[in-house]
Design a protein around this motif. Sequence first.
Motif, mmCIF file in Angstrom:
data_model
loop_
_atom_site.group_PDB
_atom_site.id
_atom_site.type_symbol
_atom_site.label_atom_id
_atom_site.label_comp_id
_atom_site.label_asym_id
_atom_site.label_seq_id
_atom_site.Cartn_x
_atom_site.Cartn_y
_atom_site.Cartn_z
ATOM 1 N N VAL A 295 0.855 -1.191 0.000
ATOM 2 C CA VAL A 295 0.000 0.000 0.000
ATOM 3 C C VAL A 295 0.890 1.240 0.000
ATOM 4 C CG1 VAL A 295 -1.688 1.372 1.293
ATOM 5 C CG2 VAL A 295 -1.917 -1.116 1.211
ATOM 6 N N GLY A 296 0.498 2.239 -0.759
ATOM 7 C CA GLY A 296 1.214 3.506 -0.746
ATOM 8 C C GLY A 296 0.247 4.670 -0.780
ATOM 9 N N ALA A 297 0.429 5.648 0.112
ATOM 10 C CA ALA A 297 -0.336 6.898 0.097
ATOM 11 C C ALA A 297 0.645 7.998 -0.279
ATOM 12 C CB ALA A 297 -0.949 7.166 1.464
ATOM 13 N N LEU A 298 0.505 8.524 -1.497
ATOM 14 C CA LEU A 298 1.535 9.383 -2.072
ATOM 15 C C LEU A 298 0.953 10.660 -2.668
ATOM 16 C CD1 LEU A 298 3.405 6.565 -4.027
ATOM 17 C CD2 LEU A 298 4.218 7.698 -1.959
ATOM 18 N N PRO A 299 1.784 11.713 -2.767
ATOM 19 C CA PRO A 299 1.349 12.881 -3.538
ATOM 20 C C PRO A 299 1.265 12.501 -5.012
ATOM 21 C CG PRO A 299 3.656 13.090 -2.934
ATOM 22 C CD PRO A 299 3.133 11.897 -2.206
ATOM 23 N N ARG A 300 0.240 12.960 -5.684
ATOM 24 C CA ARG A 300 0.090 12.600 -7.089
ATOM 25 C C ARG A 300 1.162 13.270 -7.958
ATOM 26 N NH1 ARG A 300 -5.631 12.849 -10.471
ATOM 27 N NH2 ARG A 300 -4.971 11.546 -12.228
ATOM 28 N N TYR A 301 1.566 14.460 -7.535
ATOM 29 C CA TYR A 301 2.579 15.205 -8.284
ATOM 30 C C TYR A 301 3.746 15.505 -7.340
ATOM 31 C CZ TYR A 301 -1.672 15.816 -10.988
ATOM 32 O OH TYR A 301 -2.840 15.588 -11.670
ATOM 33 N N PHE B 5 3.017 14.616 3.929
ATOM 34 C CA PHE B 5 2.409 14.018 5.118
ATOM 35 C C PHE B 5 0.913 14.333 5.154
ATOM 36 C CE2 PHE B 5 6.799 13.698 6.139
ATOM 37 C CZ PHE B 5 6.889 12.526 6.872
ATOM 38 N N THR B 6 0.160 13.522 4.388
ATOM 39 C CA THR B 6 -1.286 13.683 4.326
ATOM 40 C C THR B 6 -1.988 12.948 5.463
ATOM 41 O OG1 THR B 6 -1.299 11.855 2.736
ATOM 42 C CG2 THR B 6 -1.385 14.080 1.833
ATOM 43 N N TRP B 7 -1.241 12.197 6.263
ATOM 44 C CA TRP B 7 -1.808 11.598 7.470
ATOM 45 C C TRP B 7 -0.771 11.729 8.580
ATOM 46 C CZ3 TRP B 7 -0.381 6.731 9.842
ATOM 47 C CH2 TRP B 7 0.652 6.059 9.187
ATOM 48 N N ILE C 156 10.131 18.419 11.872
ATOM 49 C CA ILE C 156 10.937 18.707 10.680
ATOM 50 C C ILE C 156 10.207 18.253 9.425
ATOM 51 C CG2 ILE C 156 13.045 18.085 9.428
ATOM 52 C CD1 ILE C 156 14.444 17.906 12.149
ATOM 53 N N LEU C 157 9.725 17.026 9.433
ATOM 54 C CA LEU C 157 9.094 16.456 8.246
ATOM 55 C C LEU C 157 7.753 17.118 7.930
ATOM 56 C CD1 LEU C 157 9.950 12.696 8.797
ATOM 57 C CD2 LEU C 157 10.974 14.257 7.145
ATOM 58 N N PRO D 150 0.723 18.632 3.861
ATOM 59 C CA PRO D 150 -0.253 17.888 3.058
ATOM 60 C C PRO D 150 -0.522 18.553 1.714
ATOM 61 C CG PRO D 150 -1.022 18.172 5.313
ATOM 62 C CD PRO D 150 0.182 19.038 5.166
ATOM 63 N N VAL D 151 -0.798 17.742 0.711
ATOM 64 C CA VAL D 151 -1.189 18.246 -0.605
ATOM 65 C C VAL D 151 -2.654 17.894 -0.859
ATOM 66 C CG1 VAL D 151 1.130 18.104 -1.586
ATOM 67 C CG2 VAL D 151 -0.390 16.116 -1.713
ATOM 68 N N ARG D 152 -3.270 18.628 -1.755
ATOM 69 C CA ARG D 152 -4.681 18.395 -2.055
ATOM 70 C C ARG D 152 -4.860 17.184 -2.963
ATOM 71 N NH1 ARG D 152 -9.537 21.333 -2.202
ATOM 72 N NH2 ARG D 152 -10.840 20.979 -4.027
ATOM 73 N N GLU D 153 -3.950 17.016 -3.918
ATOM 74 C CA GLU D 153 -4.050 15.931 -4.886
ATOM 75 C C GLU D 153 -3.104 14.795 -4.504
ATOM 76 O OE1 GLU D 153 -6.188 15.661 -7.389
ATOM 77 O OE2 GLU D 153 -7.082 17.572 -6.782
#
Length: 270
Positions: free
Chosen positions: A54-60, A69-71, A167-168, A174-177
């Motif tokens: 599983v990967g939760a990634l920025p689309r761009y 860091f969207t979570w 730091i991170l 977080p990004v929207r896409e």
Amino acid sequence: MTEDVPTTSAIREMAKTARGVMAPQCGLAPGLIGIVGADLANRFDRLRDIELRVGALPRYPNGLLGYSFTWSPAGVINEYINDCEVIANGNVKLVPALDGIEVINIEGQEFEAFSTSGGLGTMCETYAGRVDTLNYKTIRYPGHCRLMRFLLYELILKDKRELTEQILTEAKPPVREDVVYVYAVVEGWKNGQLAREEFYRAYHPRRIDGKHWRAISWTTAGSVAAVVEMVADVVLPQQGFLKQEEIPFEAFLNTENGAFFREKAEVEFS
């Protein structure tokens, strides 16, 4: 929704005397990926390997880390530092996080995947003695693992988790896409013949009741809500500890919230 093993162990102890059902780990990973993996495994007479990714990634993505860091940053650091339970050569064992790096190619896009803790939930216990290999790895853009090893181990920031989170988070907000990749592979025997079953989905942001939801947000929340629906509808046990791999995938998809995980063309909420 936790990937934290001690937390799950404490909940499991509570479940021994609980009057209701205790169902931790019902997010994305652990959670949905375990439901998917078990569904594939149930199609075989005898199992050999179960590999879950599983990967939760920025689309761009931008920058060397290729991450956002969207979570929970604390959850990410937890996954990157704690040891990972796996089944290897038929034996349950622990392996280091950020280890076992491999290359994955998804629809022409190259990714890397490596071991992180907690993603299997209780699956090692469930499949002990039944498989030669069972593991979970997190999908990232190439180069991410090497940089995290440098940060956590060469700079020894693993001993300063709060500072690392700060730091991170400030460096990669977080990004929207975003995009969530769910990929599962199971190998084994059917009617005496060696076979392979695969599951792959790429989940993207969507509008639900007029609100924009990131992929990581709706996949995690949708999985939790689907399990709540199934308990409320008496599709699942009403008491004790519930393992994610005990949840039927088709019944999960048939809930109002589980329907989000079907093919996009089949279900569209606006």
